[in-house]
Motif scaffolding. Sequence first.
Motif, short mmCIF file in Angstrom:
data_model
loop_
_atom_site.label_atom_id
_atom_site.label_comp_id
_atom_site.label_asym_id
_atom_site.label_seq_id
_atom_site.Cartn_x
_atom_site.Cartn_y
_atom_site.Cartn_z
N LEU A 82 34.20 111.75 -43.79
CA LEU A 82 35.54 111.93 -44.35
C LEU A 82 35.56 111.68 -45.86
CD1 LEU A 82 37.76 110.28 -41.58
CD2 LEU A 82 37.63 112.71 -42.18
N VAL A 83 34.83 110.68 -46.32
CA VAL A 83 34.77 110.38 -47.76
C VAL A 83 34.25 111.60 -48.51
CG1 VAL A 83 33.59 109.03 -49.53
CG2 VAL A 83 34.61 107.89 -47.55
N GLN A 84 33.18 112.21 -47.99
CA GLN A 84 32.62 113.38 -48.67
C GLN A 84 33.58 114.57 -48.64
OE1 GLN A 84 28.47 114.30 -48.18
NE2 GLN A 84 28.86 116.48 -47.97
N GLU A 85 34.21 114.80 -47.48
CA GLU A 85 35.08 115.96 -47.35
C GLU A 85 36.36 115.81 -48.19
OE1 GLU A 85 34.30 118.77 -45.93
OE2 GLU A 85 32.35 117.90 -45.47
N ILE A 86 36.86 114.58 -48.31
CA ILE A 86 38.10 114.35 -49.05
C ILE A 86 37.86 114.26 -50.55
CG2 ILE A 86 39.99 112.72 -49.43
CD1 ILE A 86 39.81 112.00 -46.46
#
Length: 398
Positions: free
Chosen positions: A180-184
């Motif tokens: 999620l950190v990478q996608e956001i």
Amino acid sequence: MFTYYTVITLISIASLLVLCVLVHENGRIRRKQKTVFYLTYLFIGLAALAEWTGIQLNGNQNIPQWLLIAVKCTDYLLTPLTGGALVKQINVRNRGLTVLNGVLLGNIAFQIIAAFFGWMTQIDSGNNYRHGPLYFVYIIIYLVVISVVVVEFFIYGKGFARQNRHSLYAIMCFVLCGILVQEICGGEFRTAYLTMTIGVVLLFIHYVEYAQLDAEDRLSKQEQLLYKDTMTGLYSRHAYSNALKVFDAKGALPEDLVAFSVDINGLKTVNDTMGHAAGDELICGAADCIQRVFGAYGKCYRTGGDEFIVLARGSREKAEALLKQLATETEVWSGKLIHNLSVSAGYALVTDHAGITAEKLIIFADKGMYEDKSRFYRQSGNEKRVYSFAYNQPNNPK
């Protein structure tokens, strides 16, 4: 100089290689399961390498556009496959796995076709890539894969004890947070494959720990079957033999040790006239009475068909009191097939036999039991033990 992202990627790949070595050296893991581990690590490593390569080649005008498209296509192919490999690693077989396999096969076909038509990746004049018009299809596929993985891990975790289940869910949440950190955040926040790598390391530790606990549990159950009599729940003949060896190894017996020998009266007659089901009920009834009377003072063993030994601690007065309590318990006992229970019992005290061994102490206890049995048959009027028990009649007088 290497960039920070390059170093992280190399560390991740190196960690996966070390994991492969650990899996290879673990003799408890079956060959088929090892293959699943290897494939999982291979997919994660190749996907991380494809993502890194795409970032390194982006904007490089010295390479052909088709190469950049091929690298991004590989990235979009492998990333969902890592989810499938993780589910395969936990070895679940249900409808969710079927759905996941269908989605992954569909994604492979979609990515290959999209690479030729620019649906997923488009390259500008500066050799920079951007998402194509059908990139949202990949996002849907990606979310479906993540959802199935989460559900499958949740189902898988329900088979564990609570403490193992919580650690498994914690690993899953950790990996999801990294994705999620990478996608956001995007940009330099390339955390997906780093957390995946750490996640599979933790999963391997969890797997090994659970395998160890499972092996210990199986061993404990085997020992329980070995040391416990399956019919009565008392300690077995094997446990009794080991107990005698332990006493002999210690040398002198405890001064307050008392051995009881108990034998059922008339079991053969019951087996011959009413069947072995009735005889088994009689054996279990005797065992229950023995356990209730002696269980708080020592260990109760079933050493033969209708033979029981108790090794307890106590005085002569206590031994006499326990035998009276046993007589009371057997007098009031009543089963479904059998309504009468009679036993003969004797005991021997270490204080009466200085320097005696445990085995000889049992012999003296047996002697007392046989004397009690002789009295029983004399009182019944049949010293040859051809005694007729009306066990099928409730409240039959003794």
